[in-house]
Every structure is written in structure tokens, then in C-alpha cells.
Design an enzyme around this catalytic site. Structure first.
Site, PDB file in Angstrom:
ATOM      1  N   LYS A 139       0.661  -1.073   0.088  1.00 46.73           N
ATOM      2  CA  LYS A 139       0.242   0.357   0.161  1.00 46.73           C
ATOM      3  C   LYS A 139       1.254   1.088  -0.181  1.00 46.73           C
ATOM      4  CE  LYS A 139      -3.805   2.404   2.814  1.00 46.73           C
ATOM      5  NZ  LYS A 139      -4.677   2.634   3.517  1.00 46.73           N
TER       6      LYS A 139
ATOM      7  N   ARG B  53     -10.643  10.768   1.145  1.00 45.53           N
ATOM      8  CA  ARG B  53     -10.910  11.528   2.222  1.00 45.53           C
ATOM      9  C   ARG B  53     -11.978  12.563   2.787  1.00 45.53           C
ATOM     10  NH1 ARG B  53      -5.924   9.179   2.586  1.00 45.53           N
ATOM     11  NH2 ARG B  53      -4.184  10.410   1.844  1.00 45.53           N
TER      12      ARG B  53
ATOM     13  N   ARG C 280       1.129   9.971   5.338  1.00 42.65           N
ATOM     14  CA  ARG C 280       1.538   8.248   6.089  1.00 42.65           C
ATOM     15  C   ARG C 280       2.446   8.155   5.482  1.00 42.65           C
ATOM     16  NH1 ARG C 280      -5.116   7.286   4.734  1.00 42.65           N
ATOM     17  NH2 ARG C 280      -5.850   8.800   6.898  1.00 42.65           N
TER      18      ARG C 280
ATOM     19  N   GLU D 232       7.821  -6.854   1.873  1.00 43.20           N
ATOM     20  CA  GLU D 232       6.307  -7.156   2.627  1.00 43.20           C
ATOM     21  C   GLU D 232       5.564  -8.464   2.697  1.00 43.20           C
ATOM     22  OE1 GLU D 232       5.430  -5.027   4.740  1.00 43.20           O
ATOM     23  OE2 GLU D 232       5.835  -2.774   4.235  1.00 43.20           O
TER      24      GLU D 232
ATOM     25  N   LYS E 285      -2.103  -1.642  -3.500  1.00 44.14           N
ATOM     26  CA  LYS E 285      -3.120  -0.282  -3.407  1.00 44.14           C
ATOM     27  C   LYS E 285      -2.091   0.564  -3.662  1.00 44.14           C
ATOM     28  CE  LYS E 285      -6.621   1.544  -0.481  1.00 44.14           C
ATOM     29  NZ  LYS E 285      -7.056   1.913   0.263  1.00 44.14           N
TER      30      LYS E 285
ATOM     31  N   SER F 132      -9.871   5.669  -5.378  1.00 43.61           N
ATOM     32  CA  SER F 132     -10.782   6.944  -5.196  1.00 43.61           C
ATOM     33  C   SER F 132     -10.014   7.786  -6.550  1.00 43.61           C
ATOM     34  CB  SER F 132     -10.893   7.541  -4.271  1.00 43.61           C
ATOM     35  OG  SER F 132      -9.675   8.303  -3.481  1.00 43.61           O
TER      36      SER F 132
ATOM     37  N   TYR G  95     -15.002   1.025  -7.340  1.00 37.99           N
ATOM     38  CA  TYR G  95     -16.423   1.827  -7.454  1.00 37.99           C
ATOM     39  C   TYR G  95     -17.453   0.874  -8.540  1.00 37.99           C
ATOM     40  CZ  TYR G  95     -13.334   4.200  -3.685  1.00 37.99           C
ATOM     41  OH  TYR G  95     -12.992   4.084  -2.262  1.00 37.99           O
TER      42      TYR G  95
END
Length: 330
Positions: free
Chosen positions: A203, A213, A224, A240, A255, A281, A320
Site C-alpha cells: 500500500k 479523504r 502517512r 512486505e 493499492k 478513488s 467503485y
């Protein structure tokens, strides 16, 4: 005299001549079962709330979320990934609404399971960012930094309440070191060996999260970058990946999807567990905005991006457009 040898002997174009020909030789096919619908449910609203930055996407009420889940079943998609949006007054430094059995996400999980049973995989975002007043994915230490190990304790509790609420699959998305092992242990301790873990393995700290957001009413302060991956790094994702598999991940995910197709391909080549990708998004909003301007063919662009994600190695795609595309594929 005609010199026939001057023409090509091999003509790949023969396999592109008609729609039927192209369909027959297609190497990559989308299927409704490949798709998973991310959905937002907001506490305390009586009507769906449109998300301005994501045209066509809403923050659901509990009732409209159940309807969306039923429509997903009818369309034949595999799952629905739920994100809870609590009332602002319920956010705090520890994200306690995220582990409250009566918090919005747990209530929504129970609602959807009651609506669809096992006909649709009910999945839950396992992260604190929607529930903290600072918007980070974990609890903070005295210096304002995300405390990895203290956050793992919160994730363990979150996994248990989500499982109790009916989640078939939990998706730890905070990129804390050791999160998969802690979540697996927490689930097993309450006898929920049946609940699967979709690891957010790679990610990245991406600019494409912007519209999200708004979707979750984020209170994020800062960024982040100390816990999500750096866009410059590829081999890091394989490290990872190895850790997540060792700790017990049932499925792994990359992602965002579109800007990281190379990472997706490397992950897919390296594992024998299902690989997912999240078309986030910003990827959604760019296509919708360009289509609204008349700059691109919306429907073709949607299918092209999803086909590219699957071609790169994704078994499943969170998008989506999941229900809409599934109906088109039928």
C-alpha cells in the site's frame, strides 16, 4: 511481375478482423466474480450523501447500504468492502468507535450479513483512520508519531469485533509491521479460524487517495509516509509480501492499482495465493471527470483500465464501478 515475397508471410491482423475473432482469441477476460465493491456507510444520516469528489458514489445510510449489497448479489460480484464513517463527535485519539460493538462499521456488517447471508463476501476495512480525530491509521505516541506496537493491540481488538459482527474477510490496511500475525492470532483466540485475511501488502503513500479523504470524512493531519510505502520502491513490496505470507495472509493486495501495475505483476508472479488490486478513488475520479468533460469514452476507459489490472495479475479488483461493470459483462 509481382514479387510476392515482398509481402509479410505472417499477419497477426488476421486475428483482429472482427469482434467475434477478437473475443475468441482474447487472453484476458473480466468476469463479475472478479469484482469487489468498496462501500461507505455514514452514521446518523437519513439519506445517502453524495461524495463531490467521486461523482456517482455516496456515503450510504444503513438502508441504502443493504440495497447496494443486494444489488451486488444480483450482479454476481464476489464481495463488498465496508468502510464506516462515524459521527464527528465520536472520533477520538484511540479510534474507539472502531472497536465499539455498536459502532457504525460493526452495525453495518451485521446489517449486510442479515441481508445477504453468505451469498456475498462481506469484507471490512480493518484500520483506525476513519475513527481517529487525527486521521492516522493508528494511535500516536507522545511525539505525535504513529506507535506501531500500540496500534497492533487496537487492530487485534478491531479484528475480533468485526468477526463477531459478521465479516467473512478482514482487510488490515494500516501498513503496521506485524499486523497480519497479530490479527490472525486475535481471530484464532476467539475461535474464528474461518475468517480470512486480505492483506494490504503493498500500500503506497499515494496522491491518488485524495477523493477518499472526503468519502470517509478524514481528519488527517500530516501524511502517512512513515508507514505507507514510498512510490520509488519496488523490491520493498516483495519484502512486505514475504512477511505477510509468513504471518498467515490468505490473500494479498496492491493499492493503488493503475500507477503500480509493475508491482502488481511482480507480486502475482511471486505467489500462489489470490492477488487483489484496489482501483482507488483518484483513479475513479480522473475517469469520471475526463468523461464529464467529453475528453474520453467513459465506458471504454473503465473496461480498459480494469482489463489492464487483471492482465497485470489481479485475481480480484476492488473498484467503485463493480456493480455497474458486472451488469455490463452479463
Amino acid at each position: 511481375m509481382t514479387t510476392y515475397g515482398s509481402f509479410p508471410g505472417t499477419r497477426p491482423r488476421r486475428l483482429r478482423t472482427t469482434p467475434a475473432m477478437r473475443r475468441m482469441v482474447a487472453e484476458t477476460r473480466l468476469h463479475p466474480a472478479d469484482l469487489i465493491l468498496p462501500a461507505f456507510v455514514r452514521e446518523g444520516v437519513s439519506e445517502p450523501v453524495p461524495i463531490a469528489a467521486m461523482p456517482g458514489v455516496v456515503q450510504h445510510t444503513r438502508d441504502t447500504l443493504k440495497k447496494a449489497a443486494a444489488e451486488a448479489v444480483e450482479a454476481g460480484i464476489s464481495g463488498i468492502m465496508l468502510f464506516g464513517v462515524p459521527e464527528e463527535a465520536k472520533k477520538d485519539a484511540a479510534g474507539t468507535a472502531g472497536t465499539d460493538p455498536d459502532g457504525i462499521l460493526q452495525v453495518a456488517l451485521r446489517d449486510v450479513r442479515a441481508e445477504v447471508g453468505d451469498e456475498l463476501l462481506v469484507m471490512s476495512d480493518l484500520c483506525l483512520d476513519e475513527f481517529t480525530d487525527h486521521g492516522h491509521c493508528g494511535v500516536l505516541d507522545a511525539e505525535g508519531r504513529v506507535d506501531n506496537d500500540a496500534t497492533l493491540e487496537r487492530y487485534a481488538e478491531m479484528a475480533q469485533v468485526q468477526a463477531d459482527a459478521g465479516a467473512h474477510i478482514v482487510g488490515p490496511s494500516g501498513m503496521m509491521d506485524g499486523q497480519i500475525g497479530v490479527v490472525r492470532d486475535a481471530l484464532d483466540q476467539i475461535g474464528r479460524e474461518d475468517v480470512a485475511i486480505l492483506a494490504y501488502t503493498a500500500k503506497y503513500a499515494s496522491a491518488f487517495y485524495g477523493p477518499f479523504r472526503e468519502a470517509v470524512g478524514s481528519s488527517l493531519q500530516g501524511d502517512r509516509k512513515t508507514y505507507q510505502q514510498d512510490a520509488a520502491n519496488a523490491r520493498e513490496s516483495l519484502r512486505e509480501l514475504a512477511l505477510d505470507l509468513e504471518e498467515g495472509a490468505d490473500m494479498v493486495m496492491v493499492k493503488p492499482a493503475g500507477p503500480y501495475l509493475d508491482i502488481l505483476a511482480r507480486v502475482a508472479d511471486a505467489v500462489d495465493v489470490p492477488v487483489a488490486a484496489y482501483q482507488i478513488s483518484g483513479e475513479y475520479s480522473m475517469i469520471e471527470a475526463a468523461a464529464e468533460k467529453g475528453w474520453i469514452d467513459r465506458d471504454r476507459a473503465i473496461l480498459e483500465t480494469l482489463t489492464g489490472i487483471k492482465r497485470a495479475g489481479a485475481r480480484n479488483i476492488l473498484t467503485y464501478w463493480a456493480t455497474e461493470v458486472a451488469r455490463t459483462l452479463h
